[in-house]
Design an enzyme around this catalytic site. Structure first.
Site, mmCIF file in Angstrom:
data_model
loop_
_atom_site.group_PDB
_atom_site.id
_atom_site.type_symbol
_atom_site.label_atom_id
_atom_site.label_comp_id
_atom_site.label_asym_id
_atom_site.label_seq_id
_atom_site.Cartn_x
_atom_site.Cartn_y
_atom_site.Cartn_z
ATOM 1 N N LYS A 177 0.846 -1.205 0.000
ATOM 2 C CA LYS A 177 0.000 0.000 0.000
ATOM 3 C C LYS A 177 0.883 1.258 0.000
ATOM 4 C CE LYS A 177 -3.456 -2.713 2.353
ATOM 5 N NZ LYS A 177 -4.641 -2.761 3.185
ATOM 6 N N HIS A 206 -8.865 -2.429 -5.758
ATOM 7 C CA HIS A 206 -8.694 -2.682 -4.325
ATOM 8 C C HIS A 206 -9.713 -1.835 -3.548
ATOM 9 C CE1 HIS A 206 -7.064 -2.566 -0.287
ATOM 10 N NE2 HIS A 206 -6.459 -3.715 -0.589
ATOM 11 N N GLU A 236 -11.672 -10.025 -0.691
ATOM 12 C CA GLU A 236 -11.266 -9.279 0.495
ATOM 13 C C GLU A 236 -12.495 -8.611 1.112
ATOM 14 O OE1 GLU A 236 -6.860 -8.101 0.346
ATOM 15 O OE2 GLU A 236 -7.889 -6.694 -0.947
ATOM 16 N N SER A 295 -6.647 -9.004 6.937
ATOM 17 C CA SER A 295 -6.068 -9.308 8.254
ATOM 18 C C SER A 295 -5.411 -10.683 8.361
ATOM 19 C CB SER A 295 -7.114 -9.135 9.361
ATOM 20 O OG SER A 295 -7.492 -7.779 9.469
HETATM 21 P P1 PGA Z 1 -4.547 -6.339 5.592
HETATM 22 O O1 PGA Z 1 -4.751 -5.804 4.086
HETATM 23 O O2 PGA Z 1 -3.857 -7.670 5.490
HETATM 24 O O3 PGA Z 1 -3.741 -5.297 6.277
HETATM 25 O O4 PGA Z 1 -5.919 -6.490 6.168
HETATM 26 C C1 PGA Z 1 -5.083 -6.670 3.046
HETATM 27 C C2 PGA Z 1 -5.307 -5.901 1.776
HETATM 28 O O5 PGA Z 1 -5.837 -4.794 1.814
HETATM 29 O O6 PGA Z 1 -4.924 -6.358 0.680
#
Ligand code: PGA
Length: 253
Positions: A11, A96, A170, A216
């Protein structure tokens, strides 16, 4: 059996210097001991080129966190598909949930997917998932179907022949919150996505869609999703920023 994909979505969490440091650490360790999985990282745009150089001789592949809906042109602030091709990007994330939520990136998802499929050989990873309200209303699968239909609306079966299509499931409420969907719900959602995709696109030359789970995932919970035929890999945010945690998952998934 094809390899599972362990993808780290950095990110905008790492600046340029820290992106290079993490790429360097990961590639050094993976050079000594390889993972049986396909290991992919998604740095921010400013780090993409140098990260690609650092990991060049390692097994790590890299991708872009987004792409413009056109190959080249007057689109200030965007990143062109042509540049990503020249950098040898292997994957591109599309839609995303953070893009959808903060940058209203919903209308262009279909155009982006179309652009990547028609104008490159890069593998798209389409991100979909329901939010908490939708989940509470019991319309999760309706939402996933709708997002799939919208994203693929500009593509024909012929366009997808021999292409690797990847979807990341997700759930929005699970991203960055520490809440993980229950394994049985993940299995069902992945099954539904695979069924829906094969209803929309079928044919001898159309490969089965791969479905990754994201939300997560960390060192304490990833083993719950291991050895499930419905789960073709993981898209990891927070836990991909620590080399040790990410490698633990990459080696042991
Ligand atoms: P996260 O993010 O593992 O921090 O929840 C996953 C993603 O947004 O691809």
């Amino acid at each position: 059996m094809s390899k599972k994909i362990i993808a780290g979505n950095w990110k905008m969490n790492l600046d340029y210097k820290n992106s290079l440091l993490l790429a360097d650490k990961l590639s050094k360790i993976l050079n000594i001991k390889k993972s049986r999985n396909e290991v992919v990282v998604f740095p921010d745009f400013s780090s993409l080129f140098l990260v690609s150089r650092i990991i060049k001789d390692s097994q790590i592949k890299f991708g872009s966190q987004d792409v413009a809906h056109k190959s080249l042109g007057a689109y200030t602030g965007e990143v062109s598909l042509e540049s990503l091709k020249q950098l040898n990007c292997k994957y591109i994330l599309i839609g995303h949930s953070e893009r959808r939520q903060y940058f209203a990136d919903t209308v262009l998802v279909a155009d982006k997917l179309f652009n990547v499929i028609k104008n490159s050989k890069i593998n798209p990873i389409l991100c979909i998932g329901e939010n908490l309200t939708e989940r509470k209303k019991g319309i999760t699968y309706k939402i996933l179907d709708k997002q799939l239909e919208e994203a693929f609306s500009k593509l024909k079966p012929k366009d997808l022949e021999n292409r690797n299509i990847i979807v990341a499931y997700e759930p929005v409420w699970a991203i960055g919150t520490g809440l993980v969907a229950e394994t049985k719900d993940i299995i069902l959602a992945h099954k539904k996505i695979k069924e829906k995709f094969s209803k929309m696109f079928s044919g001898k030359k159309i490969k089965e869609v791969k479905v990754l789970y994201g939300g997560s995932v960390n060192v304490d919970n990833f083993l719950n999703l291991q050895n499930l035929k419905e789960v073709d890999g993981l898209l990891i945010g927070g836990a991909s920023l620590k080399a040790g945690d990410f490698l633990d998952i990459a080696y042991n998934f």
